[in-house]
Design a protein around this motif. Structure first.
Motif: not given
Ligand SMILES: [Fe+2]
Length: 189
Positions: A57-65
């Motif tokens: 979530f920190q690295k990919y907080p948006q659609e890629e979560h």
């Protein structure tokens, strides 16, 4: 695979160093430990599921979560049911929540942080917290606005536990966890 917190923490530290996300994951870990105890399952394993559920979530907080999290966990050797539970906490993955672990994670993801938010506005924090303090804040729509009340209710329903009972399972689990963390010089707050 023997699921141990020590190994999980190593992985966690590789991906997460944001203070707010650390706190969220620690709260979900504590809540999952409480759920495991409720169902007579292994608190360490369920706790690890809570600790790692937002690994990407920190690295990919948006659609890629949750596009990357499952792969990270798979590479680290976590079993399928564990990864499915993690995927299942995002409705958008369309992963059925068919285990108590998955249902619990979904039910406590927001609830654990909500209870911490309630504790933060109480002078005695988690100590002596009753269901009615939480209920009052659930009704107060201006409080912790980002938390989806319906989702919290739905989570408890899916799990088959009354919302009020689940709240107290989590409150008690967080009280216990805070003591354990304090003994290690850490805190949920
Ligand atoms: Fe989360």
């Amino acid at each position: 695979m023997d699921i141990k917190r020590k190994d999980a923490l190593e992985l966690f530290n590789k991906w997460i160093d944001s203070d707010s996300l650390i706190k969220h994951c620690l709260a979900v870990e504590g809540a999952m430990r409480g759920c495991a105890e409720h169902f007579g399952e292994d608190p360490e394993e369920w706790g690890v599921c809570g600790l790692l559920h937002d690994i990407d979530f920190q690295k990919y907080p948006q659609e890629e979560h949750l596009e990357h999290g499952p792969k990270i966990l798979e590479e680290a050797g976590y079993p399928e049911y564990f990864i499915d539970a993690v995927k299942g906490h995002g409705d958008f993955t369309n992963t059925p929540r068919d285990t108590n672990m998955a249902k619990s994670l979904y039910a406590v993801d927001q609830l654990a942080s909500f209870i911490i938010a309630v504790a933060l506005v109480r002078p005695t924090k988690l100590e002596g917290m009753k269901y009615k303090s939480v209920k009052k804040k659930v009704k107060d729509k201006a409080f912790a606005k980002a938390v989806d009340r319906d989702e919290m209710q739905r989570g408890a329903e899916e799990l088959g536990i009354e919302f009020s009972e689940l709240v107290m399972i989590v409150v008690k689990a967080l009280q216990k966890r805070e003591e354990e963390l304090n003994a290690q010089g850490q805190s949920l707050f």
